[in-house]
Design a protein around this motif. Structure first.
Motif, PDB file in Angstrom:
ATOM      1  N   PHE A  90      39.183  45.262 -34.823  1.00 21.95           N
ATOM      2  CA  PHE A  90      38.174  46.068 -35.497  1.00 21.95           C
ATOM      3  C   PHE A  90      38.293  47.534 -35.110  1.00 21.95           C
ATOM      4  CE2 PHE A  90      34.110  48.220 -35.611  1.00 21.95           C
ATOM      5  CZ  PHE A  90      33.672  47.944 -36.890  1.00 21.95           C
ATOM      6  N   VAL A  91      38.452  47.820 -33.832  1.00 20.98           N
ATOM      7  CA  VAL A  91      38.537  49.215 -33.380  1.00 20.98           C
ATOM      8  C   VAL A  91      39.725  49.920 -34.035  1.00 20.98           C
ATOM      9  CG1 VAL A  91      38.968  50.722 -31.399  1.00 20.98           C
ATOM     10  CG2 VAL A  91      37.345  48.830 -31.196  1.00 20.98           C
ATOM     11  N   VAL A  92      40.882  49.241 -34.064  1.00 16.14           N
ATOM     12  CA  VAL A  92      42.059  49.834 -34.698  1.00 16.14           C
ATOM     13  C   VAL A  92      41.808  50.058 -36.190  1.00 16.14           C
ATOM     14  CG1 VAL A  92      44.457  49.390 -35.379  1.00 16.14           C
ATOM     15  CG2 VAL A  92      43.726  48.954 -33.032  1.00 16.14           C
ATOM     16  N   GLY A  93      41.267  49.050 -36.858  1.00 15.53           N
ATOM     17  CA  GLY A  93      41.026  49.169 -38.296  1.00 15.53           C
ATOM     18  C   GLY A  93      39.968  50.203 -38.625  1.00 15.53           C
ATOM     19  N   TRP A  94      38.880  50.211 -37.877  1.00 15.58           N
ATOM     20  CA  TRP A  94      37.788  51.137 -38.165  1.00 15.58           C
ATOM     21  C   TRP A  94      38.199  52.584 -37.924  1.00 15.58           C
ATOM     22  CZ3 TRP A  94      33.479  51.780 -40.645  1.00 15.58           C
ATOM     23  CH2 TRP A  94      32.666  52.882 -40.330  1.00 15.58           C
ATOM     24  N   GLN A 398      40.863  66.138 -30.472  1.00 12.13           N
ATOM     25  CA  GLN A 398      41.234  65.033 -31.355  1.00 12.13           C
ATOM     26  C   GLN A 398      40.936  63.687 -30.705  1.00 12.13           C
ATOM     27  OE1 GLN A 398      45.294  65.645 -32.741  1.00 12.13           O
ATOM     28  NE2 GLN A 398      44.887  67.822 -32.998  1.00 12.13           N
ATOM     29  N   TRP A 399      41.192  63.578 -29.406  1.00 15.22           N
ATOM     30  CA  TRP A 399      40.876  62.347 -28.693  1.00 15.22           C
ATOM     31  C   TRP A 399      39.370  62.095 -28.668  1.00 15.22           C
ATOM     32  CZ3 TRP A 399      44.002  58.519 -27.288  1.00 15.22           C
ATOM     33  CH2 TRP A 399      45.381  58.785 -27.187  1.00 15.22           C
ATOM     34  N   LEU A 400      38.584  63.152 -28.459  1.00 15.45           N
ATOM     35  CA  LEU A 400      37.125  63.004 -28.441  1.00 15.45           C
ATOM     36  C   LEU A 400      36.610  62.574 -29.805  1.00 15.45           C
ATOM     37  CD1 LEU A 400      36.098  66.119 -26.281  1.00 15.45           C
ATOM     38  CD2 LEU A 400      35.886  63.696 -25.648  1.00 15.45           C
ATOM     39  N   THR A 401      37.177  63.153 -30.869  1.00 12.55           N
ATOM     40  CA  THR A 401      36.761  62.770 -32.223  1.00 12.55           C
ATOM     41  C   THR A 401      37.089  61.308 -32.498  1.00 12.55           C
ATOM     42  OG1 THR A 401      37.145  65.028 -33.002  1.00 12.55           O
ATOM     43  CG2 THR A 401      36.976  63.312 -34.669  1.00 12.55           C
ATOM     44  N   LEU A 402      38.307  60.906 -32.116  1.00 10.34           N
ATOM     45  CA  LEU A 402      38.704  59.511 -32.313  1.00 10.34           C
ATOM     46  C   LEU A 402      37.810  58.583 -31.495  1.00 10.34           C
ATOM     47  CD1 LEU A 402      40.878  57.827 -33.785  1.00 10.34           C
ATOM     48  CD2 LEU A 402      42.196  57.864 -31.665  1.00 10.34           C
ATOM     49  N   GLY A 403      37.483  59.000 -30.265  1.00 12.29           N
ATOM     50  CA  GLY A 403      36.578  58.201 -29.437  1.00 12.29           C
ATOM     51  C   GLY A 403      35.197  58.086 -30.058  1.00 12.29           C
ATOM     52  N   GLY A 404      34.739  59.172 -30.682  1.00 10.68           N
ATOM     53  CA  GLY A 404      33.449  59.130 -31.367  1.00 10.68           C
ATOM     54  C   GLY A 404      33.447  58.126 -32.503  1.00 10.68           C
TER      55      GLY A 404
END
Length: 428
Positions: A90-94, A398-404
């Motif tokens: 789910f995390v990868v897909g979302w 970019q990492w923070l955005t992806l983490g969000g």
């Protein structure tokens, strides 16, 4: 792996998958890249693109192996979920879907900018809004009424965008100055431009997502992935060779391929390439819309999102998800101030590459196959190294955005699981 239950109509064949691969790879980037590459490494630039294509082929080979193991939609989400359980998948897909949704909105603004160069009235105000809604709304409608129609549209777009490029490449190669000896550039110069060259090759993974709407995907997808990357790599190589051995190489044009077309074809040639850029971005948007809008249904099919996302239209397509994606892309595009967020799409892709490749041995074992074969043994280390290196070149924002995105997705995941009275059990 569980086979698809025939929920969706399988109206796309190998050629349709190939169209998605080619148009996922060729967007707007290659039209501005030739001068930057030449300025960095000179006449070694074509070879740098060739090397980039060969290295990315290692990733594509791994994905080709993955597509042989399932006929269900989802692409990276499907691979990771089947290997490591619902939540990792789910995390990868979302995150992939959310990042692609934002980049779709950003990419349509690129289309508007190029279109405004040909027709200034659409560059601002109400005309700009109308163009955004018409483009994304039109793509949404076409996708809802059937992937067969999408394939037909993509086929026409591919023809109209590749033909001018192939003509320009042929004329440029015929007119190019005689090549001198190859001079290897300094490593620092290659390192500084390598990431930009690599980004020209991302997007092939889009074609793996609509497997559930593809005829015999275990056969069609590997062929299309490998052939698509090979074709695009040779086009990139030829265009860069023609540019780097032309009279305008190194003169700093902002639109290098347009300048090259003007060199050989005058104003008509420049106008033709400008129109080709608009068509190329539109085709890229079409391929992205077709693939990314199929990610939520794959999650819904596994009980990881509400069933609403997986509802099938009378045309055999996941209409609600397609409509959701189209509406979301329009809303993001109308904000007009978030282009910097589009870079997170590449990071999400790289993370999907790493997670998918890491799933390959386990998926093969589940299918009763040896964990590795000679092809994977050679390709996987190269693919993982390249993906991880590229991911380390990104910014902390970019990492923070992806983490969000991952945090928001996690909340939705647990809400969906809690509301599902008979939710699917976790596969861990």
């Amino acid at each position: 792996m569980t086979d698809a239950g025939g929920k969706y109509r399988r109206d796309m064949g190998t050629l349709g998958v190939l169209f998605i691969v080619v148009n996922g790879l060729i967007g707007a980037g290659i039209f501005g890249l030739p001068e930057a590459l030449h300025a960095a490494v000179g006449t070694f630039a074509p070879w740098l693109l060739l090397i980039g294509g060969v290295l990315v082929m290692a990733i594509v080979v791994c994905f080709a192996e993955l597509t042989k193991l399932t006929d269900r939609s989802g692409g990276p989400q499907r691979y990771v979920g089947d290997a490591y359980g619902d939540y990792p998948g789910f995390v990868v897909g979302w995150t992939f879907f959310a990042a692609r949704l934002i980049s779709q909105g950003a990419n349509v603004l690129v289309l508007v900018a190029y279109a405004a160069a040909l027709w200034p009235v659409v560059g601002a105000g109400a005309a700009k809004v109308v163009l955004i809604v018409v483009v994304l709304g039109g793509l949404t409608i076409i996708n809802i009424v059937g992937i067969k129609r999408v394939v037909a549209v993509l086929g026409a777009m591919t023809l109209f965008k590749l033909l001018p490029l192939l003509v320009l490449m042929a004329v440029g190669l015929a007119s190019a100055a005689a090549p001198g000896p190859i001079t290897l550039p300094q490593f620092s110069a290659v390192e500084g431009i390598a990431l930009a060259a690599l980004y020209a090759f991302v997007g092939f993974e889009n074609a793996t997502i609509p497997a559930g709407e593809t005829r015999n995907p275990r056969r069609a997808m590997p062929r299309a992935l490998l052939l698509g990357l090979a074709v695009v790599t040779m086009i990139y190589f030829g265009l860069q060779w023609a540019y780097s051995h032309s009279a305008i190489a190194g003169t700093g044009p902002e639109a290098p391929l347009t300048a090259l077309a003007e060199l050989y074809g005058g104003n008509v040639g420049a106008l033709l390439i400008a129109a080709t850029i608009v068509m190329s971005v539109l085709a890229n948007l079409t391929a992205g819309h077709t693939s990314a809008s199929r990610m939520p249904p794959a999650l819904a099919d596994d009980g990881l999102l509400p069933e609403w996302f997986g509802k099938v239209s009378r045309w055999g397509t996941p209409a609600n998800s397609i409509l959701f994606f189209g509406a979301g892309a329009i809303l993001f595009a109308l904000q007009d101030d978030f282009l910097a967020l589009a870079a997170v799409s590449t990071l999400a892709r790289l993370m999907a590459y790493v997670a998918s490749i890491a799933s390959l041995p386990r998926l093969r074992t589940q299918a009763g196959l040896p964990a590795l074969n000679p092809t994977i043994f050679i390709a996987a280390p190269v693919a993982l190294t390249l993906s991880i290196w590229a991911a380390t070149q990104t910014s902390s924002d970019q990492w923070l955005t992806l983490g969000g995105f991952a945090v928001v997705g996690t909340a939705l995941y647990f809400i969906a699981r809690r509301k599902s009275a008979d939710g699917l059990p976790d596969r861990n």
